[in-house]
Motif scaffolding. Structure first.
Motif, short mmCIF file in Angstrom:
data_model
loop_
_atom_site.label_atom_id
_atom_site.label_comp_id
_atom_site.label_asym_id
_atom_site.label_seq_id
_atom_site.Cartn_x
_atom_site.Cartn_y
_atom_site.Cartn_z
N LEU A 14 42.76 38.25 34.71
CA LEU A 14 41.61 38.75 35.26
C LEU A 14 41.41 39.48 36.83
O LEU A 14 42.35 38.91 37.36
N ARG A 15 40.86 40.52 36.67
CA ARG A 15 40.56 40.95 38.08
C ARG A 15 39.22 40.15 38.60
O ARG A 15 38.26 40.56 38.16
N GLU A 44 44.15 35.60 21.35
CA GLU A 44 45.34 34.41 22.27
C GLU A 44 45.23 35.32 23.47
O GLU A 44 45.88 34.51 24.37
N GLU A 45 45.08 36.45 23.72
CA GLU A 45 45.24 37.01 24.90
C GLU A 45 44.23 38.08 25.33
O GLU A 45 43.45 38.63 24.57
N LEU A 46 43.69 37.80 26.59
CA LEU A 46 42.47 38.33 26.86
C LEU A 46 43.01 38.92 28.32
O LEU A 46 43.20 38.33 29.23
N VAL A 47 42.81 40.26 28.70
CA VAL A 47 43.03 40.88 29.99
C VAL A 47 41.59 41.70 30.49
O VAL A 47 41.31 42.51 29.43
N VAL A 48 40.91 41.19 31.49
CA VAL A 48 39.93 42.04 31.97
C VAL A 48 40.12 42.41 33.37
O VAL A 48 40.06 41.74 34.20
N TYR A 49 40.06 43.84 33.33
CA TYR A 49 40.21 44.47 34.70
C TYR A 49 38.70 45.05 35.33
O TYR A 49 38.74 45.62 36.39
N CYS A 50 37.81 45.13 34.25
CA CYS A 50 36.59 45.85 34.70
C CYS A 50 35.91 44.74 35.32
O CYS A 50 36.11 43.49 35.17
N LEU A 64 43.02 41.41 23.39
CA LEU A 64 42.18 42.45 23.85
C LEU A 64 42.16 42.58 25.31
O LEU A 64 42.36 41.82 26.10
N TYR A 65 41.99 43.80 25.72
CA TYR A 65 42.13 44.10 27.01
C TYR A 65 41.23 45.25 27.59
O TYR A 65 40.80 46.37 26.66
N PHE A 66 40.57 45.05 28.49
CA PHE A 66 39.73 46.31 29.25
C PHE A 66 40.08 46.51 30.72
O PHE A 66 40.34 45.84 31.51
N THR A 67 40.30 47.88 30.61
CA THR A 67 40.63 48.70 31.76
C THR A 67 39.62 48.54 32.84
O THR A 67 38.48 48.47 32.60
N ARG A 68 40.16 49.04 34.03
CA ARG A 68 39.23 48.96 35.16
C ARG A 68 37.82 49.74 34.69
O ARG A 68 36.71 49.38 35.39
N ASN A 69 37.97 50.93 34.35
CA ASN A 69 36.97 51.86 34.10
C ASN A 69 36.55 51.71 32.68
O ASN A 69 35.75 52.80 32.13
N ALA A 70 36.66 50.76 31.88
CA ALA A 70 36.22 50.68 30.53
C ALA A 70 34.88 50.80 30.09
O ALA A 70 34.34 51.31 29.19
#
Lengths: 421, 116
Positions: free
Chosen positions: A104-105, A75-81, A44-50
């Motif tokens: 993570l950001r 298994e994968e988590l990416v959070v930029y927001c 799952l990933y969440f962009t900066r402006n999600a």
């Protein structure tokens, strides 16, 4: 043939390619069957402006939590927001054990109130104890995080951080099995000690006064890039192939390396390096194939000194395997000193050199410089390319023009090999 | 390339093989599958060219893609399955639920109150 006739397993496999938070949310709405299938995605990933336009009452923390909880085994988590510490804690309490990749950001460099919250966002990361890869952006590492050891962590990348020595040393100690370590755009480091038995790639980029001390004990190290250190000690370097040392903020004072027989690429850059350090590196890197030299000045103290002469013949004799050579400005001038080409043995040859890139900035000693360029061509039997880059010339108008003409004439005579930029 | 075919070959004694039954695969689709396998088995193209060829190959109507997915699944050809599923997923990405339903002609669209 309708998508609804595909067996569940196939639909799940197709939908497992959907990882962007927004797309996942939309797929959840298509039908109950689709919603059930989304339980099997792996990342799952969440962009900066999600969550820039939240349309409901829930905030980012809650929405991410709801999506994370709907996945069987993330298994994968990416959070930029943006997110909060409690949000992160809630996600990792659900998915922590299954996560192998977390990015993570952190965004906690600016806000003072956030800086001292306890537990910190960094502390929370400890709940993902089985991680193999961890990437953190914009993070504060000022207190030792409350982590257990990350036994499976192989890759750690930190970009844009403010560090304290004790805390960052503790972070590294908590990751004993790292093979790749990146600390880029980091401020606040004075002295860092890395003792990682499996580390193969290391890239360190420290802002500040350029006076950091680095000790690296990693016998398997193959690639090392360091920016911003004045003292570098790497005693075990039997496998080191690529080495790049630069310092744009301060002086490279001391370099202490083990044997560099495997070294293929060496780059030395910076405003000022002590002469002993330069000589030490050049002496150790005798088998190097590609050398990049761009240091402006030498000198052991604050005063910036010009380089002493580098003997042309000695230099190439001590680096017989050199295939590619980049030399810039002041260091090129040092190679062109009067006496360099005085006693050239008739047997002298530069055997492997194929490519040379030179930057010239000043028309001083034009005759010696031309002589060096000609010698490179004369003794470099395998030379295929020479690129001469001419930067803004200082000095009087006439001498600069004359020099430029000389170079153009030289280029004209050896058109197949020489190029000017 | 097809694990199903490979298993069939390995389990049936060679002198008895005249044909291997692939009853679930229509002939037009099987033609395309064979085309894919032949291309990927020949060593002629570079990796980059092969990727471009794959993009062209998968540039078909979604009903053909679904047929290909089922065939690749049945015949157990992993790389073809990845290619086609990835392509279908690409068609889904960036679309709202309504757009997805319209694209694939899905009738029973639910009305879950999901965000964003």
């Amino acid at each position: 043939m309708s998508i609804e006739l595909l067996p569940d397993g196939v639909l799940q496999f197709i939908l497992s390619h959907i990882n962007n938070g927004r797309d996942v949310a939309y797929c959840n709405c298509v039908s109950k069957r689709w919603k059930n299938s989304m339980a099997y995605i792996k990342s799952l990933y969440f962009t900066r402006n999600a969550f820039d336009n939240p349309s409901h009452n829930e905030n980012a923390d809650m929405i991410v939590k709801r999506m994370v909880s709907a996945v069987e085994r993330l298994e994968e988590l990416v959070v930029y927001c943006p997110f909060s510490q409690s949000g992160l804690a809630s996600w990792l309490s659900l998915a922590g054990p299954s996560l192998s990749h977390l990015e993570l950001r952190m965004d906690n460099l600016g806000d003072n109130t956030i800086r001292h919250e306890c537990p910190s966002k960094l502390d929370c990361v400890g709940a993902a104890m089985n991680l193999k890869t961890l990437k953190l952006w914009g993070v504060l590492i000022e207190c030792t995080p409350k982590w257990d050891v990350f036994h499976n962590l192989r890759i750690l990348e930190v970009v844009g951080a403010r560090l304290e020595d004790a805390a960052v040393n503790a972070v590294i100690q908590a990751c004993p099995n790292l093979t790749r370590l990146l600390l880029l755009g980091c401020e606040g480091v004075h002295s860092i000690s890395i003792n990682l038995p499996y580390l193969e790639q290391c890239k360190l980029d420290f802002y500040g006064l350029g006076n950091c001390t680095l000790t690296l004990i990693s016998p398997k190290i193959e690639s090392l890039e360091v920016q911003g250190c004045s003292v570098i000690k790497v005693p075990e370097t039997n496998h080191l192939k690529n080495l790049s040392i630069s310092n744009s903020g301060g002086r490279v004072y001391m370099v202490d390396f083990g044997n560099l027989e495997a070294l293929e690429f060496l780059s030395m850059r910076g405003i000022q390096w002590c002469w002993a350090a330069i000589c030490q590196m050049l002496k150790l890197a005798s088998d190097v194939k590609h050398l990049y030299m761009k240091v402006e000045f030498t000198g052991n103290y604050d005063a910036l000194q010009p380089f002493p002469e580098i003997d042309f013949v000695d230099f190439f004799n001590s680096h017989p395997k050199l295939r590619k050579f980049d030399i810039h400005g002041a260091m090129f001038a040092a190679l062109c000193q009067k006496n360099s080409l005085k006693h050239v043995d008739s047997e002298f040859v530069i055997p492997c050199l194929e490519e040379v890139y030179i930057t010239v900035r000043s028309p001083l000693n034009a005759e010696q410089k031309m002589s060096t360029l000609e010698s490179l061509l004369k003794y470099g039997k395998n030379l295929r390319t020479m690129v001469i880059k001419i930067l803004q010339m200082k000095g009087s108008h006439n001498s600069a023009d004359d020099f430029f003409d000389e170079i153009c004439r030289f280029r004209y005579m050896h058109r197949e090999i020489i190029r000017i930029e | 390339m097809s694990k199903t075919v490979k298993d069939a070959i390995e389990t049936i004694p060679t002198d008895e093989i005249n044909s291997i039954s692939l009853s679930l695969v229509r002939s037009e689709i099987l033609t395309k599958v064979i085309e894919y396998c032949k291309k990927h088995n020949s060593a002629q193209m570079s990796d980059v060219d092969l990727m471009d060829w794959d993009v062209e190959f998968a540039n078909v109507h979604y009903t053909t893609l679904f047929d290909l997915v089922l065939s690749a699944n049945y015949m157990n050809i992993n790389c073809l399955l990845d290619l086609v599923c990835g392509k279908i997923a690409d068609m889904i990405k960036g679309k709202t639920p309504g757009e997805i339903a319209k694209l694939f002609d899905i009738k029973d669209v639910s009305t879950y109150e999901e965000d964003n």
